[in-house]
Design an enzyme around this catalytic site. Structure first.
Site, short mmCIF file in Angstrom:
data_model
loop_
_atom_site.label_atom_id
_atom_site.label_comp_id
_atom_site.label_asym_id
_atom_site.label_seq_id
_atom_site.Cartn_x
_atom_site.Cartn_y
_atom_site.Cartn_z
N GLU A 78 -14.84 -10.68 -12.62
CA GLU A 78 -15.09 -9.24 -12.80
C GLU A 78 -16.35 -9.01 -13.63
O GLU A 78 -16.69 -9.81 -14.51
CB GLU A 78 -13.92 -8.62 -13.56
CG GLU A 78 -12.68 -8.50 -12.73
CD GLU A 78 -11.52 -7.92 -13.54
OE1 GLU A 78 -10.39 -8.10 -13.11
OE2 GLU A 78 -11.75 -7.32 -14.60
N CYS A 86 -21.25 -5.95 -18.66
CA CYS A 86 -20.40 -6.93 -19.30
C CYS A 86 -20.10 -8.00 -18.26
O CYS A 86 -19.48 -7.71 -17.24
CB CYS A 86 -19.13 -6.23 -19.76
SG CYS A 86 -17.89 -7.38 -20.31
N CYS A 91 -9.76 -18.41 -18.30
CA CYS A 91 -10.11 -18.77 -19.67
C CYS A 91 -9.00 -19.64 -20.25
O CYS A 91 -7.82 -19.41 -20.00
CB CYS A 91 -10.28 -17.51 -20.51
SG CYS A 91 -10.70 -17.87 -22.22
N CYS A 139 -5.60 -15.57 -25.18
CA CYS A 139 -5.28 -14.52 -26.16
C CYS A 139 -4.18 -13.63 -25.58
O CYS A 139 -4.21 -13.30 -24.38
CB CYS A 139 -6.51 -13.68 -26.48
SG CYS A 139 -7.88 -14.66 -27.12
N GLY A 167 -13.62 -15.25 -19.57
CA GLY A 167 -14.10 -16.54 -20.06
C GLY A 167 -14.59 -16.50 -21.49
O GLY A 167 -14.82 -15.44 -22.06
N SER A 210 -20.20 -12.99 -27.04
CA SER A 210 -18.97 -12.70 -27.77
C SER A 210 -18.03 -13.90 -27.70
O SER A 210 -17.70 -14.38 -26.62
CB SER A 210 -18.31 -11.48 -27.12
OG SER A 210 -17.05 -11.27 -27.70
N HIS A 224 -9.55 -9.68 -34.92
CA HIS A 224 -8.25 -9.09 -34.57
C HIS A 224 -7.13 -9.27 -35.60
O HIS A 224 -5.99 -8.84 -35.36
CB HIS A 224 -7.75 -9.58 -33.20
CG HIS A 224 -8.73 -9.36 -32.09
ND1 HIS A 224 -9.43 -8.20 -31.93
CD2 HIS A 224 -9.16 -10.18 -31.09
CE1 HIS A 224 -10.23 -8.30 -30.88
NE2 HIS A 224 -10.09 -9.49 -30.36
N CYS A 257 -10.31 -6.79 -19.23
CA CYS A 257 -10.96 -7.67 -18.28
C CYS A 257 -9.96 -8.64 -17.69
O CYS A 257 -9.03 -9.09 -18.33
CB CYS A 257 -12.15 -8.40 -18.91
SG CYS A 257 -11.79 -9.99 -19.57
S1 SF4 Z 1 -10.06 -12.56 -24.93
FE1 SF4 Z 1 -11.71 -13.90 -24.29
S2 SF4 Z 1 -11.21 -15.86 -25.22
FE2 SF4 Z 1 -9.33 -14.64 -25.26
S3 SF4 Z 1 -8.27 -15.19 -23.37
FE3 SF4 Z 1 -9.50 -13.37 -22.93
S4 SF4 Z 1 -11.41 -14.16 -22.08
FE4 SF4 Z 1 -10.39 -15.85 -23.14
#
Ligand code: SF4
Length: 348
Positions: free
Chosen positions: A93, A108, A115, A119, A162, A194, A219, A336
């Site tokens: 994306e 972006c 990934c 998270c 990613g 980032s 966070h 995302c």
């Molecule tokens: S926030 Fe970034 S580092 Fe965390 S899982 Fe999503 S893409 Fe990966």
């Protein structure tokens, strides 16, 4: 789709080597770059001032069609998400964030398919990483957005699917192509990488001598809370991350932006705002507070407006440069990967 490497993955000097190796004068490389990034053409046939044999050579070795646009969500002029299919049928994306009042178009971009960091609030990390994107696939996203908008984007953030520092070399190459004066010439300060807190990546990035911006997803103001939502904290705990950020700031004289997603009853209390102040006092920085965008994969909720304001004011009072963003398309990390995971779920 054409399996040849994407033409957007070449630095001018690599294109020059290619020309020389094939008996063409080096200046042809500059002409090709001008067609690619000045005139935004989408085929070798359009490169009218190149001899026919060079156009043919280029099309034998490189490809233009590596990203196939599958879907666009959102209205033109507002935040839009584009879903692309890659040459191996994987999907990524890209997000467009226009800011007409500031005269900017931010793109972006994704740096990986999936990934590994998982998270809790992010749709991209739920099924692990499949592969790294090439520099060409990253630059290609910016070019596709340029075509979608009918103008060249002037801001790029590596904040899509990613972890950029998990694909370090190709991300650095993409930055050099985007920043090159003969290419899109996007100012280094208009490019942001980032990271979720990959300490070796921050250390390496500090040595690059680039003027590119760095943003770090924090966070939480303490390791325990952070580990609950960011498994990366188990590998590189908060203390280690903050030491790396301090060393980065000292080495580069650049200011880091910390991203802090506000999640109801998890990291949004006034006490946690004060803890955050203590954590960030040791070096100059900026903080982006972002209300959580709900995602299917995560049960958390966004705090109410008053709680967010109280948190924001605590940071402001401590003279930490803080922005409380509205949620419209701004919580890119959480949002995302949603188009991609929906498509994957439809297929499987
Ligand atoms: S926030 Fe970034 S580092 Fe965390 S899982 Fe999503 S893409 Fe990966």
């Amino acid at each position: 789709m054409n399996p040849n490497p994407f033409i957007y993955g070449l630095l001018p000097e690599e294109l020059e080597v290619f020309c020389k190796e094939h008996g063409q004068p080096a200046f042809r490389a500059k002409q090709v770059y001008d067609w690619l990034y000045g005139k935004l053409v989408s085929s070798f046939d359009e490169m009218k001032n190149l001899p026919a044999d060079l156009r043919e050579l280029l099309s034998e070795h490189f490809s233009f069609q590596t990203l196939e646009k599958l879907e666009v969500s959102g209205e033109p002029g507002e935040t839009q998400k584009l879903l692309f299919k890659l040459s191996d049928s994987e999907m990524i994306e890209t997000v467009i964030i226009p800011a007409p009042r500031r005269g900017t178009n931010t793109v972006c971009i994704s740096s990986q398919v999936g990934c590994v960091f998982g998270c809790a609030f992010c749709a991209s990390g739920q099924k692990g990483v499949i592969r790294n994107l090439t520099a060409g696939e990253m630059v290609g996203q910016v070019m596709e957005v340029g075509r979608e908008l009918g103008e060249r984007p002037n801001n790029v953030v590596f904040m899509g699917i990613g972890e950029p520092f998990d694909n370090y070399s190709e991300v650095m190459k993409a930055i050099r192509i985007l920043n090159h004066p003969d290419g899109l010439n996007i100012g280094a300060r208009k490019i942001t990488v980032s990271t979720c807190g990959v300490v070796p990546g921050i250390e390496r990035y500090a040595e690059e001598g680039l003027q590119v911006e760095l943003s770090v997803s924090l966070h939480a103001p303490d390791s325990e809370t952070r580990s609950q939502i960011m498994p990366v904290n188990e590998t590189w705990p908060l203390d280690e991350l903050m030491d790396a950020c301090a060393a980065y700031t000292e080495k580069t004289n650049r200011i880091i932006t910390f991203e802090y997603t506000l999640i109801k009853d998890l990291n949004d209390s006034l006490g946690q705002a004060h803890e955050l102040v203590k954590l960030l006092r040791r070096f100059p920085c900026r903080v982006n507070l972002i209300p959580l965008s709900p995602v299917e994969e995560f049960e958390g909720e966004r705090p109410d407006r008053e709680t967010m304001q109280t948190f924001f004011q605590a940071l402001e009072k401590a003279h930490i440069n803080t922005t409380l963003r509205d949620s419209k398309g701004s919580n890119l990390k959480a949002a995302c990967g949603q188009l991609r995971s929906r498509r994957i779920n439809e297929v499987f």
